[in-house]
Design a protein around this motif. Sequence first.
Motif, PDB file in Angstrom:
ATOM      1  N   SER A 144       0.850  -1.184   0.000  1.00 44.65           N
ATOM      2  CA  SER A 144       0.000   0.000   0.000  1.00 44.65           C
ATOM      3  C   SER A 144       0.884   1.231   0.000  1.00 44.65           C
ATOM      4  N   SER A 145       0.345   2.314  -0.553  1.00 48.46           N
ATOM      5  CA  SER A 145       1.148   3.535  -0.620  1.00 48.46           C
ATOM      6  C   SER A 145       1.423   4.051   0.789  1.00 48.46           C
ATOM      7  N   GLY A 146       0.464   3.844   1.696  1.00 48.51           N
ATOM      8  CA  GLY A 146       0.675   4.299   3.070  1.00 48.51           C
ATOM      9  C   GLY A 146       1.870   3.606   3.694  1.00 48.51           C
ATOM     10  N   LEU A 147       1.925   2.289   3.511  1.00 44.70           N
ATOM     11  CA  LEU A 147       3.017   1.491   4.049  1.00 44.70           C
ATOM     12  C   LEU A 147       4.355   1.919   3.435  1.00 44.70           C
ATOM     13  N   GLU A 148       4.338   2.185   2.123  1.00 41.15           N
ATOM     14  CA  GLU A 148       5.556   2.592   1.428  1.00 41.15           C
ATOM     15  C   GLU A 148       6.052   3.946   1.940  1.00 41.15           C
ATOM     16  N   GLU A 149       5.111   4.850   2.209  1.00 44.77           N
ATOM     17  CA  GLU A 149       5.518   6.162   2.750  1.00 44.77           C
ATOM     18  C   GLU A 149       6.129   6.036   4.141  1.00 44.77           C
ATOM     19  N   VAL A 150       5.539   5.181   4.943  1.00 47.63           N
ATOM     20  CA  VAL A 150       6.110   4.962   6.282  1.00 47.63           C
ATOM     21  C   VAL A 150       7.525   4.402   6.150  1.00 47.63           C
ATOM     22  N   ARG A 151       7.668   3.423   5.244  1.00 50.13           N
ATOM     23  CA  ARG A 151       8.982   2.809   5.044  1.00 50.13           C
ATOM     24  C   ARG A 151      10.029   3.861   4.668  1.00 50.13           C
ATOM     25  N   GLN A 152       9.653   4.744   3.738  1.00 50.89           N
ATOM     26  CA  GLN A 152      10.591   5.788   3.297  1.00 50.89           C
ATOM     27  C   GLN A 152      10.920   6.752   4.439  1.00 50.89           C
ATOM     28  N   GLY A 153       9.905   7.117   5.208  1.00 49.57           N
ATOM     29  CA  GLY A 153      10.137   8.050   6.315  1.00 49.57           C
ATOM     30  C   GLY A 153      11.062   7.457   7.367  1.00 49.57           C
TER      31      GLY A 153
END
Lengths: 419, 419
Positions: free
Chosen positions: B221-230
Amino acid sequence: MTGQPLPGFRDFYPEEHRALRGIFAAWREASRRSGFAEYEGPELESLDLYTEKSGDEIVGQIYHFRDKGDREVALRPELTPTLARMVAARHRHYRKPIKWFSIPRLFRYERPQRGRQREHFQWNCDMVGEKSAAAEAELIGTLVLGLSLLGLGPSDVVVKVSDRGWWDRFLEGHGVKENQKAEVFKVLDKLEDATEDEWNKKLGSLAGPVRQALGAKDAHSSGLEEVRQGVAALGYAEWFEVDLRVVRGLAYYTGVVFEVHDRAGKFRAVAGGGRYDALLKKFGGEDLPAAGFGMGDAVLAELLAEKKLVPAEVPAPGIFVVAELAQRPLALQLVGSLRRAGQVVDYDPGHGKWAKQLELAEAKGARWALLAGREAAQGKLTVKELATRKQGEIGYEAGPGGAISLVPGVGEWPKVIAS
Amino acid sequence: MTGQPLPGFRDFYPEEHRALRGIFAAWREASRRSGFAEYEGPELESLDLYTEKSGDEIVGQIYHFRDKGDREVALRPELTPTLARMVAARHRHYRKPIKWFSIPRLFRYERPQRGRQREHFQWNCDMVGEKSAAAEAELIGTLVLGLSLLGLGPSDVVVKVSDRGWWDRFLEGHGVKENQKAEVFKVLDKLEDATEDEWNKKLGSLAGPVRQALGAKDAHSSGLEEVRQGVAALGYAEWFEVDLRVVRGLAYYTGVVFEVHDRAGKFRAVAGGGRYDALLKKFGGEDLPAAGFGMGDAVLAELLAEKKLVPAEVPAPGIFVVAELAQRPLALQLVGSLRRAGQVVDYDPGHGKWAKQLELAEAKGARWALLAGREAAQGKLTVKELATRKQGEIGYEAGPGGAISLVPGVGEWPKVIAS
């Protein structure tokens, strides 16, 4: 759903919690300097831990209930019975005197009023295994140190000291029987504002001798005199006053007892304590002498507020990182690296516009803004002291694993920002 | 009278309390560096604060009872409902995002076992008012900082991250109805050690698609990917792992959820958290997005013990004053004065013989013994470093009000002893 806590309970929003932490910090520091070690017990105990050993007043106010395992349990109204239980179980492991302190949360079901909550925190210091008056002196010295660390002085508060042992002998000398003593202590405890008629009514033939005893200003007992000398030697003579009216409600006190009051007499007692030599044995332990005190947070906080001494250690970020959208990854690297280096760092997670990020930096009370703008691509950041609007340039370097460090040598800013 | 606490409750003797304080210190320091402000709520709340908003499991384990005012009250099993109540009542006073932390004591009636007590402490960090994935990244970054301050690294623990929002969409896509989801999450939560047969039995036609989804290693999910990047930008990529099996038991989670586990898989989860965007509104507040985590002290303490990382900040006195009987008043003046000057000072209140006092100084682990012997009358003391037996002479002066200060200029000792 109401937004309020239960009656008699308090929410500590960050502003209020800051004041509480300031009080805890002073309590811990005074304990530490005086050689007391911190311990803690459970908040739920067997109800029978309190029913036999504490005073009637406390027991009537206990929050107790039957748990799912059919045990009668109680939210602790005080810590001393837990201390006695713990010491009885393991005192052979510890060199005497045992000097322990704790900051327990305690519970009492009573009508909530100013300075009296159903839930409060209390500083407890106890010495176990020391029979001499040095124990009481050490305890009083420690509590006075704690009060002075909060900014209070001997013109604000006084330690009123009395001796239950002296009272025991006095009452026996006047023919008061053992089982009547508790009643007399209860009367003495509430005598403060009584008229002469009430005195005579409540104390009967004891009224005269009691009045005479209270009028005398000397120490009455050698124990009391030794405590007075010890407290004076520790440097706190001005904080000390003999006052035989102090008798304390709890059933287990056996010797010198004391209370801390504000000089103006506007508040309830700030602290109270004394010697309880018989308690440890009751808990199946050895016959160890003991003394201790408790100081609640609620009355103390009121007194500090009145004296304008509420500790205001405002935790604001040292550095607030502001970044253009393109520099967002760099900004996060800076945030992570500077925090790992020990700095207090914040930023705008919503990543608003430049001006909004700066505004949030000011709203959060940050000292420095660290700005990652267009020149960040060339290894340059701007540092701005928000209060003075002074600013300067600062370099940064990427190390292994994406760790970023500010570069010394580009002027004084790296040194200043780290200060 | 038993010397033991109730089953599932712990006594913290000074040795054990030291370890607990070490954990609290790391939690507070990580929170502070990351810009979270400390708050606290009551330990007793209305039972209905939990019955509707938390998961079934928690509610079944609540210590609750009827108080003397006929209210159904509960010992808090978690802090999030209190936070929601407090924020709903006053959120207009605070600039968003609100970043708050707390170290509450929590209670659950369940069978006591390793790492599960009926009473424990829990580090809670929450962000309210931030809808972007920066909130989860900030929370994970803060908890990892806390773990690293305790000495743990990415080879010891891992943050497993999942997305309840992704699961919601997945289950809807496979025809699972809204009111069946909770049951599926419960099955997923316990799937760890299930055999293929059990999978098929429990998940039916979902078994295949679920297995396929769990096998994929990308972020889903894009949400999960954003958390990963952060989290990676903050410098913690090595601590991070997507693992869709993490679903968390609590009813109120709505988006990204995460758990911290030891890499070896020997213990229960060390921490857990996630996004709970709908909770604030349920408490009558505004519709504010929110995310947070909780980390208990019990499993963490076990993990630290296994890794030999139990913090051992032993509070021993810096100075132990030893005195001849004739110098007893001077000794107490020294004790009081040095404590007021910030030193940690102890002495033998029982005032044993010279050798016994020295022995107590060693037993207490003091660094220095300050000796007031015959020469004290001439303004001279001896300082002895107990570990090395090195000793030297030091002067003292009496100031106003009996305050004593050590005199610099008589060799290096005053400087050394103050270090």
